[in-house]
Design an enzyme around this catalytic site. Structure first.
Site, PDB file in Angstrom:
ATOM      1  N   ASP A  46      39.812  10.226  34.696  1.00 20.56           N
ATOM      2  CA  ASP A  46      39.512   9.059  34.503  1.00 20.56           C
ATOM      3  C   ASP A  46      40.061   7.961  33.037  1.00 20.56           C
ATOM      4  O   ASP A  46      39.421   7.848  32.514  1.00 20.56           O
ATOM      5  CB  ASP A  46      38.119   9.803  33.814  1.00 20.56           C
ATOM      6  CG  ASP A  46      36.895   8.149  34.534  1.00 20.56           C
ATOM      7  OD1 ASP A  46      37.414   7.077  34.590  1.00 20.56           O
ATOM      8  OD2 ASP A  46      35.546   8.105  34.730  1.00 20.56           O
ATOM      9  N   HIS A 106      35.384   3.849  28.419  1.00 18.28           N
ATOM     10  CA  HIS A 106      35.874   5.877  27.284  1.00 18.28           C
ATOM     11  C   HIS A 106      36.459   5.329  26.421  1.00 18.28           C
ATOM     12  O   HIS A 106      36.712   6.230  25.810  1.00 18.28           O
ATOM     13  CB  HIS A 106      35.463   6.450  28.627  1.00 18.28           C
ATOM     14  CG  HIS A 106      34.905   6.347  29.906  1.00 18.28           C
ATOM     15  ND1 HIS A 106      33.375   5.971  29.324  1.00 18.28           N
ATOM     16  CD2 HIS A 106      35.330   6.182  31.356  1.00 18.28           C
ATOM     17  CE1 HIS A 106      33.038   5.925  30.723  1.00 18.28           C
ATOM     18  NE2 HIS A 106      33.910   6.150  31.360  1.00 18.28           N
ATOM     19  N   ILE A 149      31.639   4.328  26.034  1.00 16.50           N
ATOM     20  CA  ILE A 149      30.695   5.525  25.842  1.00 16.50           C
ATOM     21  C   ILE A 149      31.754   6.720  26.787  1.00 16.50           C
ATOM     22  O   ILE A 149      32.158   6.665  26.620  1.00 16.50           O
ATOM     23  CB  ILE A 149      29.813   5.058  26.788  1.00 16.50           C
ATOM     24  CG1 ILE A 149      30.620   4.383  28.149  1.00 16.50           C
ATOM     25  CG2 ILE A 149      29.004   3.416  26.387  1.00 16.50           C
ATOM     26  CD1 ILE A 149      28.947   4.298  29.669  1.00 16.50           C
ATOM     27  N   GLY A 165      30.588   9.374  32.476  1.00 14.69           N
ATOM     28  CA  GLY A 165      29.059  10.438  32.799  1.00 14.69           C
ATOM     29  C   GLY A 165      29.554  12.180  33.635  1.00 14.69           C
ATOM     30  O   GLY A 165      28.415  12.595  33.342  1.00 14.69           O
TER      31      GLY A 165
END
Length: 288
Positions: free
Chosen positions: A187, A192, A207, A210
């Site tokens: 990803d 991120h 962040i 998830g």
């Protein structure tokens, strides 16, 4: 209209070959924070190839997680990826994941819901090898600004949290560099890693993925409730309720339920228990 629900649902499933080896599994586990302490026998099952087990959540990145991307490129789906939010994730394990493998991944749009301000795509992926089915995943993706097309609203019920104190509360630190390591499993979203991109998206810093929080929560349950046995997991579903940041601590509350299920929530301890994962349910192998 960017989303043509009828066209998306009528499209033929897309299949591709995926492969993985032990290095991919090791990297994924390290991206979840495995290996602390490095010589702990309980951690070596995730970090040493001679003792290696595979967390079922590895299914979300095996073959670089191409199931979701295949679904997003289906006929009838033309959306701005910046408007996409990962809403829920479910994994059903048909048999324990092998340390290395070659399999066929088949993805399709299983449903499209109209939530008014957003559309929801349900993407289903089934993975099988020469010995039969390995795992199935369902991902719900919210597409902001694409609702209002007159489609069915779909389910909206939330799972009730048990009305009692959790049976177990554990905390798992998120390392400062953890998102940078986890993204190597496939990803590459700059949200991120790139502070400037994160600010453009409305966050003051990058962040955590998830699906990294998702995997961390499952590892914690396997480590503490299931005696380190990932083969005990039959299915695992969760709703992404908020964000976590590198450097924070995930606080996990777990309830053992009748019928050999485990329900859990994940919050960010440093932000007064801000929600990260909700509606999480792990069903154990051998149960309905």
């Amino acid at each position: 209209m960017p989303i043509d629900a009828a066209k998306a649902l009528a499209a033929e499933p897309r299949s591709s070959e995926i492969t993985w080896e032990h290095k991919d599994v090791l990297l994924y586990h390290l991206g979840l924070g495995a290996g602390v302490p490095a010589t702990d026998p309980a951690e070596l099952r995730w970090t040493l190839e001679s003792k290696l087990h595979v967390l079922p959540s590895f299914a979300t990145v095996a073959g670089a997680g191409m199931g979701i991307m295949a679904g997003m490129s289906s006929p009838g789906i033309e959306v701005d990826l910046a408007a996409v939010l990962h809403g829920t994730q479910r994994i059903e394990v048909h048999r324990p994941l092998p340390v290395s493998g070659r399999a066929t991944s088949t993805s399709r749009v299983a449903d499209v819901y109209d939530k008014g301000k957003a559309a929801v795509l349900v993407l289903r992926t089934d993975v099988a090898d020469d010995d039969g089915p390995l795992w199935s995943t369902d991902a719900q993706l919210f597409i902001r600004g694409e609702g209002g097309f007159g489609g069915k609203r779909g389910p909206s019920a939330r799972r009730e949290q048990p009305d009692r104190e959790p049976d177990l509360v554990v905390e798992r630190p998120i390392r400062e560099e953890q998102a940078l390591l986890y993204r190597l499993s496939g990803d590459w979203n700059p949200l991120h890693a790139d502070p400037e991109f994160a600010r453009l998206a409305g966050f003051d810093r990058p962040i955590l993925h998830g699906l990294c929080s998702y995997g961390m929560a499952l590892k914690a349950v396997v480590d503490t409730v299931l005696n380190g046995d990932p083969a005990a997991v039959a299915s695992y579903d969760a709703r992404f309720a908020g964000v976590a940041y590198p450097g924070e601590t995930l606080r996990l509350r777990m309830w053992r339920l009748y019928g050999r299920q485990v329900q859990l929530t994940a919050t960010a301890a440093e932000r007064d228990d801000a929600p990260v994962l909700g509606d999480c349910l792990i069903t154990l192998a051998g149960t309905d």
